[in-house]
Design a protein around this motif. Structure first.
Motif, PDB file in Angstrom:
ATOM      1  N   GLY A 270      -4.851  12.898 -16.444  1.00  0.00           N
ATOM      2  CA  GLY A 270      -3.890  13.859 -15.927  1.00  0.00           C
ATOM      3  C   GLY A 270      -4.221  14.392 -14.547  1.00  0.00           C
ATOM      4  N   LYS A 271      -5.505  14.551 -14.247  1.00  0.00           N
ATOM      5  CA  LYS A 271      -5.903  15.123 -12.963  1.00  0.00           C
ATOM      6  C   LYS A 271      -5.640  14.203 -11.776  1.00  0.00           C
ATOM      7  CE  LYS A 271     -10.699  14.050 -12.171  1.00  0.00           C
ATOM      8  NZ  LYS A 271     -10.506  14.081 -10.760  1.00  0.00           N
ATOM      9  N   ASP A 272      -5.415  12.914 -12.035  1.00  0.00           N
ATOM     10  CA  ASP A 272      -5.209  11.930 -10.968  1.00  0.00           C
ATOM     11  C   ASP A 272      -3.753  11.592 -10.682  1.00  0.00           C
ATOM     12  OD1 ASP A 272      -7.916  11.628 -10.593  1.00  0.00           O
ATOM     13  OD2 ASP A 272      -8.075   9.838 -11.823  1.00  0.00           O
ATOM     14  N   ILE A 273      -2.836  12.048 -11.494  1.00  0.00           N
ATOM     15  CA  ILE A 273      -1.444  11.601 -11.401  1.00  0.00           C
ATOM     16  C   ILE A 273      -0.847  11.806 -10.010  1.00  0.00           C
ATOM     17  CG2 ILE A 273       0.899  12.092 -12.217  1.00  0.00           C
ATOM     18  CD1 ILE A 273      -0.360  12.498 -15.014  1.00  0.00           C
ATOM     19  N   HIS A 274      -1.083  12.934  -9.404  1.00  0.00           N
ATOM     20  CA  HIS A 274      -0.452  13.215  -8.101  1.00  0.00           C
ATOM     21  C   HIS A 274      -0.951  12.307  -6.988  1.00  0.00           C
ATOM     22  CE1 HIS A 274      -4.157  15.506  -7.817  1.00  0.00           C
ATOM     23  NE2 HIS A 274      -3.952  15.647  -6.521  1.00  0.00           N
ATOM     24  N   LEU A 275      -2.118  11.670  -7.166  1.00  0.00           N
ATOM     25  CA  LEU A 275      -2.705  10.808  -6.139  1.00  0.00           C
ATOM     26  C   LEU A 275      -2.593   9.312  -6.436  1.00  0.00           C
ATOM     27  CD1 LEU A 275      -6.067  12.734  -5.697  1.00  0.00           C
ATOM     28  CD2 LEU A 275      -4.083  12.805  -4.173  1.00  0.00           C
ATOM     29  N   ARG A 276      -2.215   8.952  -7.661  1.00  0.00           N
ATOM     30  CA  ARG A 276      -2.285   7.549  -8.099  1.00  0.00           C
ATOM     31  C   ARG A 276      -1.472   6.612  -7.231  1.00  0.00           C
ATOM     32  NH1 ARG A 276      -6.056   5.704 -11.704  1.00  0.00           N
ATOM     33  NH2 ARG A 276      -4.750   3.880 -11.648  1.00  0.00           N
ATOM     34  N   ARG A 277      -2.048   5.421  -7.055  1.00  0.00           N
ATOM     35  CA  ARG A 277      -1.376   4.277  -6.442  1.00  0.00           C
ATOM     36  C   ARG A 277      -1.424   3.152  -7.464  1.00  0.00           C
ATOM     37  NH1 ARG A 277      -1.153   4.382  -0.598  1.00  0.00           N
ATOM     38  NH2 ARG A 277      -2.142   6.272   0.173  1.00  0.00           N
ATOM     39  N   CYS A 278      -0.496   2.234  -7.375  1.00  0.00           N
ATOM     40  CA  CYS A 278      -0.444   1.125  -8.331  1.00  0.00           C
ATOM     41  C   CYS A 278      -1.693   0.255  -8.217  1.00  0.00           C
ATOM     42  CB  CYS A 278       0.799   0.278  -8.071  1.00  0.00           C
ATOM     43  SG  CYS A 278       0.957  -1.116  -9.204  1.00  0.00           S
ATOM     44  N   PRO A 279      -2.369  -0.002  -9.345  1.00  0.00           N
ATOM     45  CA  PRO A 279      -3.536  -0.878  -9.319  1.00  0.00           C
ATOM     46  C   PRO A 279      -3.164  -2.335  -9.002  1.00  0.00           C
ATOM     47  CG  PRO A 279      -3.417   0.303 -11.422  1.00  0.00           C
ATOM     48  CD  PRO A 279      -2.175   0.605 -10.656  1.00  0.00           C
ATOM     49  N   ARG A 280      -1.926  -2.698  -9.226  1.00  0.00           N
ATOM     50  CA  ARG A 280      -1.503  -4.083  -9.027  1.00  0.00           C
ATOM     51  C   ARG A 280      -1.248  -4.415  -7.549  1.00  0.00           C
ATOM     52  NH1 ARG A 280       3.187  -6.251 -12.618  1.00  0.00           N
ATOM     53  NH2 ARG A 280       1.503  -6.644 -14.070  1.00  0.00           N
ATOM     54  N   HIS A 281      -0.554  -3.511  -6.815  1.00  0.00           N
ATOM     55  CA  HIS A 281      -0.185  -3.901  -5.453  1.00  0.00           C
ATOM     56  C   HIS A 281      -0.414  -2.842  -4.365  1.00  0.00           C
ATOM     57  CE1 HIS A 281       3.497  -1.669  -6.305  1.00  0.00           C
ATOM     58  NE2 HIS A 281       3.719  -1.697  -5.016  1.00  0.00           N
ATOM     59  N   GLN A 282      -0.874  -1.653  -4.745  1.00  0.00           N
ATOM     60  CA  GLN A 282      -1.131  -0.615  -3.744  1.00  0.00           C
ATOM     61  C   GLN A 282      -2.629  -0.331  -3.592  1.00  0.00           C
ATOM     62  OE1 GLN A 282       1.307   2.555  -5.408  1.00  0.00           O
ATOM     63  NE2 GLN A 282       2.926   2.139  -3.917  1.00  0.00           N
ATOM     64  N   ASN A 283      -3.459  -1.236  -4.079  1.00  0.00           N
ATOM     65  CA  ASN A 283      -4.919  -1.067  -4.037  1.00  0.00           C
ATOM     66  C   ASN A 283      -5.394   0.191  -4.745  1.00  0.00           C
ATOM     67  OD1 ASN A 283      -5.349  -3.466  -2.563  1.00  0.00           O
ATOM     68  ND2 ASN A 283      -4.844  -2.394  -0.664  1.00  0.00           N
ATOM     69  N   GLY A 284      -4.678   0.590  -5.797  1.00  0.00           N
ATOM     70  CA  GLY A 284      -5.076   1.746  -6.585  1.00  0.00           C
ATOM     71  C   GLY A 284      -6.249   1.414  -7.488  1.00  0.00           C
ATOM     72  N   VAL A 285      -6.945   2.451  -7.929  1.00  0.00           N
ATOM     73  CA  VAL A 285      -8.065   2.297  -8.850  1.00  0.00           C
ATOM     74  C   VAL A 285      -7.537   1.748 -10.174  1.00  0.00           C
ATOM     75  CG1 VAL A 285      -9.855   3.577 -10.107  1.00  0.00           C
ATOM     76  CG2 VAL A 285      -9.243   4.235  -7.788  1.00  0.00           C
ATOM     77  N   LYS A 286      -8.328   0.880 -10.795  1.00  0.00           N
ATOM     78  CA  LYS A 286      -7.938   0.328 -12.098  1.00  0.00           C
ATOM     79  C   LYS A 286      -7.606   1.474 -13.049  1.00  0.00           C
ATOM     80  CE  LYS A 286      -9.619  -2.414 -15.922  1.00  0.00           C
ATOM     81  NZ  LYS A 286     -10.775  -2.950 -16.590  1.00  0.00           N
ATOM     82  N   GLY A 287      -6.522   1.324 -13.786  1.00  0.00           N
ATOM     83  CA  GLY A 287      -6.094   2.371 -14.702  1.00  0.00           C
ATOM     84  C   GLY A 287      -6.920   2.432 -15.974  1.00  0.00           C
ATOM     85  N   GLU A 288      -6.741   3.521 -16.702  1.00  0.00           N
ATOM     86  CA  GLU A 288      -7.371   3.681 -18.023  1.00  0.00           C
ATOM     87  C   GLU A 288      -6.636   2.769 -19.009  1.00  0.00           C
ATOM     88  OE1 GLU A 288      -9.625   6.257 -19.192  1.00  0.00           O
ATOM     89  OE2 GLU A 288      -9.662   7.644 -17.509  1.00  0.00           O
TER      90      GLU A 288
END
Length: 81
Positions: free
Chosen positions: A51-69
């Protein structure tokens, strides 16, 4: 308990990541946090986020976001309709 708009289903952050639902499972990365089911509005990739990361998340697939839980299927509920 404090409630934040960023954890409401339907919330979309500035990177196009949408909250689908609260899973109820605890985060493996952040003790005391709950995992939320997220979906990228651009590519429809589903993943989990604390929950604490939602406002900053980027897609792990195509936006170079951190791997999701991991997203887990909840156990059957005897009282569901």
């Amino acid at each position: 308990m404090t409630r934040f708009q960023t954890t409401d289903p339907g919330f979309k952050n500035k990177h196009g990541q949408i909250v689908i639902s609260r899973t109820g499972f605890p985060s493996e990365s952040f003790p005391g946090q709950t995992i939320y089911h997220m979906r990228c509005s651009h590519c429809s990739h589903d993943y989990g986020s604390a929950g604490k990361d939602i406002h900053l998340r980027r897609c792990p697939r195509h936006q170079n976001g951190v791997k999701g839980e991991p997203l887990r299927t909840p156990p059957p509920n005897l009282f569901s309709t």
